[in-house]
Design a protein around this motif. Structure first.
Motif, PDB file in Angstrom:
ATOM      1  N   THR A  70      -8.986   3.926  -1.692  1.00  0.00           N
ATOM      2  CA  THR A  70      -8.227   5.132  -1.395  1.00  0.00           C
ATOM      3  C   THR A  70      -8.777   5.784  -0.131  1.00  0.00           C
ATOM      4  O   THR A  70      -9.956   5.642   0.199  1.00  0.00           O
ATOM      5  N   SER A 110      -4.568   1.469  -1.716  1.00  0.00           N
ATOM      6  CA  SER A 110      -4.335   0.050  -1.466  1.00  0.00           C
ATOM      7  C   SER A 110      -3.452  -0.563  -2.551  1.00  0.00           C
ATOM      8  O   SER A 110      -3.145   0.073  -3.567  1.00  0.00           O
ATOM      9  N   GLN A 111      -3.049  -1.799  -2.314  1.00  0.00           N
ATOM     10  CA  GLN A 111      -2.119  -2.463  -3.229  1.00  0.00           C
ATOM     11  C   GLN A 111      -2.653  -2.508  -4.656  1.00  0.00           C
ATOM     12  O   GLN A 111      -1.904  -2.287  -5.614  1.00  0.00           O
ATOM     13  N   ARG A 142      -3.809   7.655   1.023  1.00  0.00           N
ATOM     14  CA  ARG A 142      -3.318   6.283   0.974  1.00  0.00           C
ATOM     15  C   ARG A 142      -4.066   5.536  -0.119  1.00  0.00           C
ATOM     16  O   ARG A 142      -5.257   5.801  -0.353  1.00  0.00           O
ATOM     17  N   ALA A 167       0.865  -1.166   0.000  1.00  0.00           N
ATOM     18  CA  ALA A 167       0.000   0.000   0.000  1.00  0.00           C
ATOM     19  C   ALA A 167       0.908   1.225   0.000  1.00  0.00           C
ATOM     20  O   ALA A 167       2.025   1.179   0.529  1.00  0.00           O
TER      21      ALA A 167
END
Length: 118
Positions: free
Chosen positions: A58, A52-53, A50, A33
């Protein structure tokens, strides 16, 4: 090991837009992430956004909601932060960071300066 290099900072006027990029090394970028943080002079570092992978989730600080958009391209090992309607209070050094655990961030870039004049 992941190395992160931010770019795209600069001096802009209030109301302008800026797009920050973070280039990551390593073959496991998609397992992290990614986050964006900022630190203004005399202030603590604060969370901005932020992703995620996979990029499907978000998260944003209240100060960023509606103005900033985080995105990533796992094929290019990169994560971007599009910043619109910039305000003088957005002035800070912006950092990208990689997280492989829920407790925090494991790797940090060196930062890029964003200055917004009024």
């Amino acid at each position: 090991q992941v190395q992160l290099v931010e770019s795209g900072g600069g001096l802009v006027q209030a109301g302008d837009s800026l797009r920050l990029s973070c280039a990551a090394s390593g073959r496991t970028f998609s397992s992290y992430a990614m986050g964006w943080f900022r630190q203004a002079p005399g202030s603590e570092r604060e969370f901005v956004a932020r992703i995620s992978q996979s990029g499907s989730h978000t998260y944003y600080a209240d100060s960023a909601k509606g103005r900033f958009t985080v995105s990533r391209n796992n094929a290019k090992n990169s994560v971007d932060l599009q910043m619109n309607s910039l305000k003088p209070e957005d002035t800070a050094v912006y950092y990208c960071a990689a997280s492989n655990n829920p407790a925090g961030y494991d790797y940090w870039g060196q930062g890029t300066q964003v200055t917004v004049s009024s």
